[in-house]
Design a protein around this motif. Structure first.
Motif, PDB file in Angstrom:
ATOM      1  N   VAL A 173       0.840  -1.205   0.000  1.00 17.40           N
ATOM      2  CA  VAL A 173       0.000   0.000   0.000  1.00 17.40           C
ATOM      3  C   VAL A 173       0.871   1.251   0.000  1.00 17.40           C
ATOM      4  O   VAL A 173       0.503   2.287  -0.575  1.00 17.40           O
ATOM      5  N   TYR A 174       2.031   1.154   0.645  1.00 15.07           N
ATOM      6  CA  TYR A 174       3.005   2.250   0.579  1.00 15.07           C
ATOM      7  C   TYR A 174       3.395   2.502  -0.873  1.00 15.07           C
ATOM      8  O   TYR A 174       3.457   3.647  -1.333  1.00 15.07           O
ATOM      9  N   MET A 175       3.648   1.421  -1.614  1.00 14.64           N
ATOM     10  CA  MET A 175       4.058   1.562  -3.006  1.00 14.64           C
ATOM     11  C   MET A 175       2.906   2.073  -3.878  1.00 14.64           C
ATOM     12  O   MET A 175       3.145   2.762  -4.879  1.00 14.64           O
ATOM     13  N   ILE A 176       1.674   1.762  -3.521  1.00  9.98           N
ATOM     14  CA  ILE A 176       0.535   2.290  -4.278  1.00  9.98           C
ATOM     15  C   ILE A 176       0.466   3.810  -4.130  1.00  9.98           C
ATOM     16  O   ILE A 176       0.334   4.547  -5.118  1.00  9.98           O
ATOM     17  N   GLY A 177       0.552   4.308  -2.886  1.00 11.61           N
ATOM     18  CA  GLY A 177       0.581   5.749  -2.680  1.00 11.61           C
ATOM     19  C   GLY A 177       1.778   6.383  -3.358  1.00 11.61           C
ATOM     20  O   GLY A 177       1.675   7.444  -3.990  1.00 11.61           O
ATOM     21  N   PHE A 178       2.899   5.707  -3.257  1.00 12.99           N
ATOM     22  CA  PHE A 178       4.144   6.163  -3.871  1.00 12.99           C
ATOM     23  C   PHE A 178       4.001   6.260  -5.386  1.00 12.99           C
ATOM     24  O   PHE A 178       4.435   7.233  -6.013  1.00 12.99           O
ATOM     25  N   GLY A 179       3.376   5.259  -5.992  1.00 12.86           N
ATOM     26  CA  GLY A 179       3.230   5.242  -7.440  1.00 12.86           C
ATOM     27  C   GLY A 179       2.221   6.258  -7.940  1.00 12.86           C
ATOM     28  O   GLY A 179       2.479   7.004  -8.891  1.00 12.86           O
ATOM     29  N   LEU A 180       1.059   6.318  -7.301  1.00 12.49           N
ATOM     30  CA  LEU A 180       0.004   7.222  -7.759  1.00 12.49           C
ATOM     31  C   LEU A 180       0.427   8.681  -7.658  1.00 12.49           C
ATOM     32  O   LEU A 180       0.126   9.491  -8.544  1.00 12.49           O
ATOM     33  N   ALA A 181       1.128   9.035  -6.589  1.00 13.84           N
ATOM     34  CA  ALA A 181       1.489  10.442  -6.380  1.00 13.84           C
ATOM     35  C   ALA A 181       2.522  10.924  -7.386  1.00 13.84           C
ATOM     36  O   ALA A 181       2.595  12.130  -7.670  1.00 13.84           O
ATOM     37  N   GLN A 182       3.301  10.012  -7.938  1.00 15.63           N
ATOM     38  CA  GLN A 182       4.346  10.438  -8.869  1.00 15.63           C
ATOM     39  C   GLN A 182       3.783  11.134 -10.095  1.00 15.63           C
ATOM     40  O   GLN A 182       4.440  11.990 -10.691  1.00 15.63           O
ATOM     41  N   ILE A 183       2.567  10.774 -10.464  1.00 16.02           N
ATOM     42  CA  ILE A 183       1.976  11.358 -11.657  1.00 16.02           C
ATOM     43  C   ILE A 183       1.682  12.844 -11.473  1.00 16.02           C
ATOM     44  O   ILE A 183       1.480  13.580 -12.436  1.00 16.02           O
ATOM     45  N   VAL A 184       1.665  13.305 -10.209  1.00 18.47           N
ATOM     46  CA  VAL A 184       1.386  14.710  -9.900  1.00 18.47           C
ATOM     47  C   VAL A 184       2.677  15.520  -9.780  1.00 18.47           C
ATOM     48  O   VAL A 184       2.764  16.646 -10.280  1.00 18.47           O
ATOM     49  N   TYR A 185       3.670  14.956  -9.114  1.00 14.88           N
ATOM     50  CA  TYR A 185       4.868  15.729  -8.780  1.00 14.88           C
ATOM     51  C   TYR A 185       5.617  16.241 -10.003  1.00 14.88           C
ATOM     52  O   TYR A 185       6.136  17.361  -9.995  1.00 14.88           O
ATOM     53  N   GLY A 186       5.688  15.451 -11.057  1.00 17.17           N
ATOM     54  CA  GLY A 186       6.449  15.870 -12.229  1.00 17.17           C
ATOM     55  C   GLY A 186       5.893  17.113 -12.891  1.00 17.17           C
ATOM     56  O   GLY A 186       6.607  18.122 -13.036  1.00 17.17           O
ATOM     57  N   PRO A 187       4.604  17.103 -13.319  1.00 19.95           N
ATOM     58  CA  PRO A 187       4.055  18.306 -13.936  1.00 19.95           C
ATOM     59  C   PRO A 187       4.107  19.536 -13.022  1.00 19.95           C
ATOM     60  O   PRO A 187       4.383  20.647 -13.483  1.00 19.95           O
ATOM     61  N   VAL A 188       3.840  19.325 -11.727  1.00 26.06           N
ATOM     62  CA  VAL A 188       3.878  20.461 -10.801  1.00 26.06           C
ATOM     63  C   VAL A 188       5.292  21.021 -10.685  1.00 26.06           C
ATOM     64  O   VAL A 188       5.494  22.239 -10.689  1.00 26.06           O
ATOM     65  N   SER A 189       6.294  20.136 -10.618  1.00 25.54           N
ATOM     66  CA  SER A 189       7.669  20.616 -10.493  1.00 25.54           C
ATOM     67  C   SER A 189       8.162  21.256 -11.786  1.00 25.54           C
ATOM     68  O   SER A 189       9.010  22.140 -11.752  1.00 25.54           O
ATOM     69  N   ASP A 190       7.645  20.817 -12.937  1.00 22.68           N
ATOM     70  CA  ASP A 190       8.010  21.465 -14.201  1.00 22.68           C
ATOM     71  C   ASP A 190       7.446  22.875 -14.277  1.00 22.68           C
ATOM     72  O   ASP A 190       7.970  23.717 -14.999  1.00 22.68           O
ATOM     73  N   ALA A 191       6.371  23.144 -13.533  1.00 18.61           N
ATOM     74  CA  ALA A 191       5.767  24.472 -13.536  1.00 18.61           C
ATOM     75  C   ALA A 191       6.301  25.360 -12.418  1.00 18.61           C
ATOM     76  O   ALA A 191       6.585  26.542 -12.628  1.00 18.61           O
ATOM     77  N   LEU A 192       6.453  24.785 -11.215  1.00 17.56           N
ATOM     78  CA  LEU A 192       6.803  25.587 -10.040  1.00 17.56           C
ATOM     79  C   LEU A 192       8.260  25.480  -9.628  1.00 17.56           C
ATOM     80  O   LEU A 192       8.728  26.260  -8.800  1.00 17.56           O
ATOM     81  N   GLY A 193       8.970  24.499 -10.177  1.00 18.96           N
ATOM     82  CA  GLY A 193      10.350  24.285  -9.770  1.00 18.96           C
ATOM     83  C   GLY A 193      10.476  23.107  -8.826  1.00 18.96           C
ATOM     84  O   GLY A 193       9.481  22.627  -8.267  1.00 18.96           O
ATOM     85  N   ARG A 194      11.708  22.646  -8.640  1.00 16.32           N
ATOM     86  CA  ARG A 194      11.937  21.428  -7.863  1.00 16.32           C
ATOM     87  C   ARG A 194      11.911  21.664  -6.345  1.00 16.32           C
ATOM     88  O   ARG A 194      11.411  20.834  -5.588  1.00 16.32           O
ATOM     89  N   ARG A 195      12.461  22.787  -5.892  1.00 21.04           N
ATOM     90  CA  ARG A 195      12.657  23.007  -4.452  1.00 21.04           C
ATOM     91  C   ARG A 195      11.328  23.016  -3.683  1.00 21.04           C
ATOM     92  O   ARG A 195      11.154  22.285  -2.709  1.00 21.04           O
ATOM     93  N   LYS A 196      10.414  23.865  -4.092  1.00 17.79           N
ATOM     94  CA  LYS A 196       9.158  24.003  -3.367  1.00 17.79           C
ATOM     95  C   LYS A 196       8.412  22.672  -3.296  1.00 17.79           C
ATOM     96  O   LYS A 196       7.866  22.295  -2.252  1.00 17.79           O
ATOM     97  N   VAL A 197       8.392  21.983  -4.419  1.00 20.54           N
ATOM     98  CA  VAL A 197       7.618  20.754  -4.498  1.00 20.54           C
ATOM     99  C   VAL A 197       8.214  19.687  -3.587  1.00 20.54           C
ATOM    100  O   VAL A 197       7.484  18.959  -2.902  1.00 20.54           O
TER     101      VAL A 197
END
Length: 448
Positions: free
Chosen positions: A96-120
């Motif tokens: 279940v840890y890996m499920i949360g880990f996997g699903l959340a990855q789809i969000v972090y990339g686009p957000v970090s491409d827009a806002l930058g790596r540090r904040k995210v």
């Protein structure tokens, strides 16, 4: 800003960089020192030195491994505390840890491409800390599982952003070399994780295992905030919009090399997840009954992976990512078949020394595969590094978690589920790589 504009700017920056390199050759400018890596296009680097950079990024990835491995010795106490009837159900704490880990990855990339790596990253670490805190006060096994999902959601930021930050600075074989060094540091954690977890248990409760996770996350947050600058060049920032994200996803899916190597990486990740999920039962409660020696056995196997990643980082620039990873996955599959033969010969219970030796050999080989597959998948996607890392991380994690769950749930008191899983998934990964390269294996490409 459209994807085409981003890509055009990246190509322009790369062309300018090549011109500067040619000019430096003509004027006999000093070359980079041996062992250093050439940064990708971007502003002059003002962050930590190479060794510290590797250390920070490796710790970003290590939070993920620590959150799995140091919990393994606590399984019996957690089973007792929450009256879990089926011992195999404890593996859900991993999956279940890996499920949360996997699903959340789809969000972090686009957000970090827009806002930058540090904040995210700092936000993701706050989510991770919340998951640790909720786990400490869990009144039921279901609450604990939900806390693990939240932990996974937070830890996913480090996984996505570590790869994106490396891709921001490096490319090609140099990226593979850097990733190997990071993986070497990262793989030290599995050696220490169960031992740290067992030490925490000496303090009297499995809750202290989550205290150690919280402490590690805090150290990373302070170190990263103090020393790592923003690595995403302003020119390469992308709008945070559905259309831009879908456009980037379309690019990933249309890139044969990216989706092929990501699939093969997911299958190999399944081997690791199947082994990790089953490790406590194989080495301790279900088969070999090593007790306090469980962390030692686990660490010996992980040590072979750390040694291999160091070797990979040294030779990948000379041999190339393709040649090295293709040979590695072929040998991995062959040794996997040997594992199956040994398991059948001993009715699923081979001598512990023999089982550890063959398992360590296969873990050694897998370390020539995974960092190179990861670099090959991202190599053609530099203009959308964060989003690409996000999508590919989501895909490989979910595929790996599913395959690992199949192996783990099949545990029957023998080593056969793990050995069959290694051989089967290795063969599938080799077939996928052959499809990706249109049957042309063991050949170095232009950039790999």
């Amino acid at each position: 800003m459209s994807f085409r504009t981003d890509l055009a700017r990246l190509r322009s920056a790369q062309a300018a960089r090549l011109q500067r390199l040619k000019a430096s050759d003509v004027t006999s400018s000093p070359r980079p020192a041996p062992g250093s890596a050439t940064p990708a296009a971007g502003p002059p680097w003002a962050g930590p030195g190479f060794a510290e950079f590797v250390g920070i990024v490796a710790l970003m990835m290590a939070v993920t491994a620590m959150s799995i491995d140091n919990l393994l010795p606590a399984f019996p106490l957690i089973q007792q505390r929450f009256a879990v009837q089926d011992a195999n159900s404890l593996q859900l704490l991993v999956y279940v840890y890996m499920i949360g880990f996997g699903l959340a990855q789809i969000v972090y990339g686009p957000v970090s491409d827009a806002l930058g790596r540090r904040k995210v990253l700092l936000v993701s670490l706050a989510i991770y800390a919340a998951g640790c805190g909720l786990a400490m006060v869990a009144p039921s096994f279901e609450w604990l599982l939900a806390s693990r999902v939240i932990q996974g959601i937070g830890a996913a930021g480090g996984r996505v952003l570590s790869t994106a930050i490396v891709r921001d600075r490096f490319s090609g074989r140099e990226m593979a070399s850097v990733m190997s060094l990071i993986m070497m540091v990262f793989l030290i954690v599995p050696m220490l994780g169960p031992a740290i977890g067992a030490t925490m248990l000496l303090l009297g409760s499995w809750i202290y295992v989550f205290v150690s996770m919280l402490a590690l996350g805090g150290i990373l947050a302070l170190w990263f905030a103090a020393r790592m600058p923003e690595t995403l060049h302003p020119e390469f920032r992308r709008p945070l919009s559905v259309s831009a994200t879908m456009q980037a996803l379309g690019t990933v899916l249309r890139t044969r090399v990216a989706i092929g190597y990501a699939t093969a990486l997911g299958l190999m990740t399944g081997c690791i997840m199947g082994y990790v999920g089953s490790a406590q039962q194989v080495f301790d409660t279900g088969l070999y009954h090593l007790g306090s020696l469980f962390p030692v056995a686990f660490g010996l196997v992980a040590g072979s992976m750390g040694a291999a990643t160091l070797v990979n980082s040294r030779i990948v620039r000379r041999l190339g990512m393709r040649s090295l990873s293709h040979a590695g996955v072929t040998a991995f599959t062959a040794v996997g078949l040997v594992q199956v033969g040994i398991g059948l010969h001993y009715q699923g219970q081979p001598p512990i020394a023999l089982f550890l030796a063959v398992l360590a050999l296969n873990q050694f080989l897998i370390s020539f595969v995974m960092p190179n597959f990861n670099a090959l998948a991202l190599q053609p996607l530099g203009a959308i590094a964060g989003t690409a890392s996000s999508f590919l991380g989501f895909y490989t994690t979910m595929l790996g978690a599913f395959c690992g769950w199949l192996i783990g749930r099949a545990f029957d008191g023998t080593v056969m589920p793990v050995t069959i899983g290694y051989a089967g998934l290795g063969a599938l990964a080799l077939a996928v790589v052959a499809w990706t390269e249109r049957g042309r294996l063991y050949r170095a490409g232009i950039s790999g």
